[in-house]
Structure formats: C-alpha cells, structure tokens
Design an enzyme around this catalytic site. Structure first.
Site, PDB file in Angstrom:
ATOM      1  N   THR A  38      -7.629  -9.546  -6.537  1.00 47.13           N
ATOM      2  CA  THR A  38      -8.187 -10.787  -7.083  1.00 47.13           C
ATOM      3  C   THR A  38      -7.256 -12.103  -6.497  1.00 47.13           C
ATOM      4  O   THR A  38      -7.927 -13.240  -6.791  1.00 47.13           O
ATOM      5  CB  THR A  38      -8.761 -10.885  -8.391  1.00 47.13           C
ATOM      6  OG1 THR A  38      -7.476 -10.255  -9.141  1.00 47.13           O
ATOM      7  CG2 THR A  38     -10.055  -9.850  -8.668  1.00 47.13           C
ATOM      8  N   ASP A  39      -6.031 -12.079  -6.671  1.00 44.50           N
ATOM      9  CA  ASP A  39      -5.284 -13.129  -6.883  1.00 44.50           C
ATOM     10  C   ASP A  39      -5.361 -14.025  -5.612  1.00 44.50           C
ATOM     11  O   ASP A  39      -5.437 -15.117  -5.724  1.00 44.50           O
ATOM     12  CB  ASP A  39      -3.825 -12.709  -7.007  1.00 44.50           C
ATOM     13  CG  ASP A  39      -3.147 -11.873  -5.776  1.00 44.50           C
ATOM     14  OD1 ASP A  39      -3.790 -11.327  -4.994  1.00 44.50           O
ATOM     15  OD2 ASP A  39      -1.893 -11.384  -6.202  1.00 44.50           O
ATOM     16  N   GLY A 125       4.327   0.519  -5.904  1.00 46.14           N
ATOM     17  CA  GLY A 125       3.286  -0.307  -6.307  1.00 46.14           C
ATOM     18  C   GLY A 125       3.833  -1.206  -7.709  1.00 46.14           C
ATOM     19  O   GLY A 125       2.979  -1.844  -8.226  1.00 46.14           O
ATOM     20  N   SER A 128       8.977  -4.075  -6.465  1.00 48.42           N
ATOM     21  CA  SER A 128      10.273  -4.002  -6.360  1.00 48.42           C
ATOM     22  C   SER A 128      10.712  -5.372  -5.316  1.00 48.42           C
ATOM     23  O   SER A 128      11.640  -6.172  -5.553  1.00 48.42           O
ATOM     24  CB  SER A 128      10.860  -2.819  -5.680  1.00 48.42           C
ATOM     25  OG  SER A 128      10.218  -2.545  -4.403  1.00 48.42           O
ATOM     26  N   ASP A 174       2.555 -10.818  -8.141  1.00 45.37           N
ATOM     27  CA  ASP A 174       3.802 -10.154  -8.350  1.00 45.37           C
ATOM     28  C   ASP A 174       4.848 -11.010  -8.931  1.00 45.37           C
ATOM     29  O   ASP A 174       5.632 -10.969  -9.730  1.00 45.37           O
ATOM     30  CB  ASP A 174       4.158  -9.386  -7.196  1.00 45.37           C
ATOM     31  CG  ASP A 174       2.970  -8.472  -6.724  1.00 45.37           C
ATOM     32  OD1 ASP A 174       1.938  -8.148  -7.719  1.00 45.37           O
ATOM     33  OD2 ASP A 174       3.154  -7.925  -5.653  1.00 45.37           O
ATOM     34  N   TYR A 224      -3.278  -4.215   4.261  1.00 44.81           N
ATOM     35  CA  TYR A 224      -3.324  -5.117   3.432  1.00 44.81           C
ATOM     36  C   TYR A 224      -3.869  -6.592   3.704  1.00 44.81           C
ATOM     37  O   TYR A 224      -4.996  -7.323   3.187  1.00 44.81           O
ATOM     38  CB  TYR A 224      -1.981  -5.280   2.673  1.00 44.81           C
ATOM     39  CG  TYR A 224      -1.887  -6.569   1.349  1.00 44.81           C
ATOM     40  CD1 TYR A 224      -2.452  -6.212   0.131  1.00 44.81           C
ATOM     41  CD2 TYR A 224      -1.831  -7.707   1.768  1.00 44.81           C
ATOM     42  CE1 TYR A 224      -2.353  -7.178  -1.019  1.00 44.81           C
ATOM     43  CE2 TYR A 224      -1.735  -8.743   0.774  1.00 44.81           C
ATOM     44  CZ  TYR A 224      -1.907  -8.520  -0.508  1.00 44.81           C
ATOM     45  OH  TYR A 224      -2.037  -9.439  -1.563  1.00 44.81           O
TER      46      TYR A 224
HETATM   47  C1  GLA Z   1       0.149  -6.737  -3.759  1.00 44.95           C
HETATM   48  C2  GLA Z   1       0.499  -8.101  -3.738  1.00 44.95           C
HETATM   49  C3  GLA Z   1      -0.277  -8.891  -4.595  1.00 44.95           C
HETATM   50  C4  GLA Z   1      -1.720  -8.331  -5.007  1.00 44.95           C
HETATM   51  C5  GLA Z   1      -1.793  -6.922  -5.085  1.00 44.95           C
HETATM   52  C6  GLA Z   1      -3.004  -6.399  -5.355  1.00 44.95           C
HETATM   53  O1  GLA Z   1       0.827  -6.070  -4.940  1.00 44.95           O
HETATM   54  O2  GLA Z   1       1.699  -8.569  -3.487  1.00 44.95           O
HETATM   55  O3  GLA Z   1      -0.217 -10.300  -4.502  1.00 44.95           O
HETATM   56  O4  GLA Z   1      -2.653  -8.820  -4.135  1.00 44.95           O
HETATM   57  O5  GLA Z   1      -1.104  -6.346  -4.146  1.00 44.95           O
HETATM   58  O6  GLA Z   1      -3.793  -6.733  -6.481  1.00 44.95           O
END
Ligand code: GLA
Length: 383
Positions: A38-39, A125, A128, A174, A224
């Site tokens: 969602t970010d 996930g 890091s 993150d 991604y």
């Molecule tokens: C990775 C990306 C984040 C986010 C997540 C999914 O961690 O770095 O910005 O998009 O995936 O929520």
C-alpha cells in the site's frame, strides 16, 4: 549471536583493520502488522522496528575515500564519493547510494572507515537492506551534518538508494520503520501525507511470531517493480495520482478496459487500505480476533490477487489456520520470506512445534522461528 556479541566483534575488527576506534550506530529491521504493497499506492502501513539490527562502527578518515568492511559477507570495498565511483558489489552499493543521496540533497559526506554486521535475517522480508541504509544515513547525518537532516528525509535517502542504486522501486515503509521505530510501539503511517501515529502494542494474551520459510526472494528486476507498474497503470486510467483515491466501484467500471491481471492487483490494494484502518480500530478495542481475521484476508489477497506468495508460504498459512492461530499472513514484499502470526499465548508452543515439524516433513528443511520484540529504530549505540 546476541547484539552485544556482535557489537564486541565489530569493535575488535575495526581496531584490527583501522587502528583507532570509531562511533557505533545501529538501525533495525521491521515487521508490518498489516498494509502490504500500500505504501507506493499512497495508502496506510502499520509497521514496527524489531530487535534485530544492522550495526556499524564508523570513523571519518580525513580523506575523500570510503573504506568499508562487511563482516557477514567477509568482503571489503573502497570507493570515492562521486557518481562514477560506484562500487560493483551489491552490498557496497547500499552504502555508496546513501552517501550519494545525502550529497545530492546538499548534505556533506567525507571519507570514512566503517565495519558493519547484522543479525537481521537476509531475504526474510524483514528489511535488512532498509536497516543498512538507515544505519548509515543516521550515522552520516550525525558525523558530517550535525544531525540537521530531518528523520523523514533520512528515510527518503534510504528509499532513493533503493531506486537509484539497487533497482527496487520500493515505497517508504521499510526505511520509515527503521528510522522511526520506537520500543513497544507500532506506527500507522499515511504514505501520502507522511503523517504518522505511534500505537502502543502490547497485546494481552497474544504473541506475534514469525515463521521464516528460508525461501529467498530477490526484489531487484523482479515482479515487485511489475506490481507497482500495474498499480500505476490503473491509477492513471482512473484519473487518480495513486490508488489511494480509487474505489471498488470505479475499478469495476473500467474492468473491461484493463487487463485481468491489473484488475486483480488494483482490487487487492483497494481492499488492503481499508483493512489497515479496520485493524487499527480493532486494536484500540482490544479485539484481536478481528485483527487476526483481517490478516488472513490479507494473505488471501496477496496470494490470489497480488500473486506475491509462494507454495511454502501458503503452506505455512494453512498450518496456522489448522492449528487455530488467530491471524497469519505473508509479510513484506513477498516471493519468499516469512509469515507473521498472531497467536494466542496458550496455542503458541503447539503452533510453532507443528509448523516446524510439518514444514520440515514437506520441504526438507526447518523454518526459522522468531518471536517479535518491537524495539527502537536508528540510533547511536549506548555503551
Ligand atoms: C517491500 C518494500 C516496501 C513495501 C513492501 C510491501 O518491503 O520495500 O516499500 O512495498 O515490500 O508492503
């Protein structure tokens, strides 16, 4: 390895390599309770920093060269601070990228020596890479910029490093979590406005536990970025800047004009942004059953509509359901890594034992299990 042992090792190694000692900094990996993918769609996320960190000892060296040693990879890199000095090793590009992004914003970075190590599991996930970026961004702000760069900008420096030096068009979650993390608190971030709120998180009678499939994911050049492109295509079609403003009705109205794949991706995002708000409300009421139910819904969406799960993670999710775990879902970018599980205290041990046993029987290796401890983000290490 405990964080204290890691700290001692870094101190010792720095002394051996560079003579005198430097200053110690650390930043954390993160979990995300809900609000996945969602970010970069301008929506909400709900992460917290954890007690697993990247730690670096750093000392300005009076030259225009960076000399940095990664203890975990046992690799050394030396580079200048101009754009053409970019190192080849991907781990070193994170450090280089942070330096460059500070300089591009008018900040100062001069030559320094550094040794770093971490206990954030790689490819799980747990971010890091954001921990590494935030650790160096925070440190270089303290060492060369009198701490004048604002915290949100430090997070953006990490994010731009991913975009410009590592090939991942990630959102801000993150790096935000890694910089802003606060012990005992999750944070709800509105990724469009940048507003955030701390939520004390001490669930009564429940624990958060991560089961790491140890299936590695690679986000660069990966699906991604394709997911993000799908979302941007649909947002543009609907005349919105991001999917934050889109509704299911609007999406249904363009269904026949967009690909089935783009439709599913956008559907997930539109549903997910409401789930974050529903989970925050439920948490305030202490209603963990609702929190858990929403986590399962997220997993379903990530698996079927967003298609970022994999067989191993779907299997772990099934085991969670079958052992009466309140909530479970794949966490982070996807394509491997962990599930995050909200488990009632009295089911915790049975679930963990069952998940380890059944996963091992099926895939021939044991998953790793981590209890989540919500901790501080980027900081100077106190000794
Ligand atoms: C990775 C990306 C984040 C986010 C997540 C999914 O961690 O770095 O910005 O998009 O995936 O929520």
């Amino acid at each position: 390895m405990t964080t204290q042992e890691m700290q001692n090792n870094i101190r010792e190694t720095f002394k051996e390599r560079f003579g005198e000692s430097g200053e110690l900094f650390a930043s954390a990996g993160r979990i995300n309770l809900i609000g996945e993918h969602t970010d970069y769609n301008g929506g909400f996320v709900f992460p917290g920093a954890i007690d697993k960190v990247i730690m670096a000892e750093i000392r300005p060296n009076g030259t225009d060269k960076v000399r940095v040693y990664s203890m975990d990879i046992d690799d050394y890199a030396e580079f200048g601070l101009n754009e053409e000095d970019a190192p080849k090793a991907s781990w070193a590009r994170y450090v280089f990228g942070v330096c460059r992004e500070i300089i591009k914003r008018g900040g100062t970075v001069k030559g320094f020596d550094a040794v770093f190590a971490g206990n954030v599991p790689l490819g799980a996930g747990l971010s890091s890479s954001a921990a590494l970026e935030s650790c160096f961004a925070f440190a270089l702000n303290e060492l060369f910029n009198d701490g004048k760069i604002e915290k949100f900008e430090l997070a953006r420096i990490g994010q731009s490093t991913e975009h410009n030096y590592c090939g991942v068009n990630c959102g801000i979650m993150d790096q935000f979590a890694s910089v802003f993390g606060k012990e005992g608190n999750l944070m709800r971030l509105d990724c469009r406005s940048g507003e955030y709120e701390y939520f004390p998180f001490r669930p009564e009678g429940y624990k958060l536990v991560l089961i790491d499939s140890r299936v590695k994911h690679e986000l660069a050049d990966s699906p991604y970025n394709k997911r993000r492109e799908s979302c941007e295509r649909v947002a543009a079609k609907l005349g919105h800047e991001t999917l934050r403003d889109a509704t299911m009705e609007e999406l249904e109205a363009v269904k026949s004009d967009i690909s089935a794949e783009d439709f599913s991706r956008a559907k997930f995002v539109i549903e997910e942004k409401d789930r974050v708000l529903a989970v925050c409300d439920a948490l305030e009421r202490g209603d963990y059953e609702t929190v858990g139910r929403k986590m399962y819904e997220t997993h379903e969406g990530l698996s079927k509509d967003y298609e970022v799960s994999c067989e191993e993670l779907d299997f772990l999710n099934d085991v969670a359901r079958e052992t009466g775990v309140a909530g479970s879902r794949i966490m982070g970018g996807g394509f491997g890594g962990c599930t995050i599980n909200l488990v009632a205290d009295d089911r915790h041990d049975t679930f963990v034992a069952e998940a380890v046993k059944r996963f091992n029987e099926k895939y021939g290796h044991e998953p790793m299990v981590y209890d989540v401890v919500i901790s501080d983000g980027a900081r100077r290490v106190k000794e």
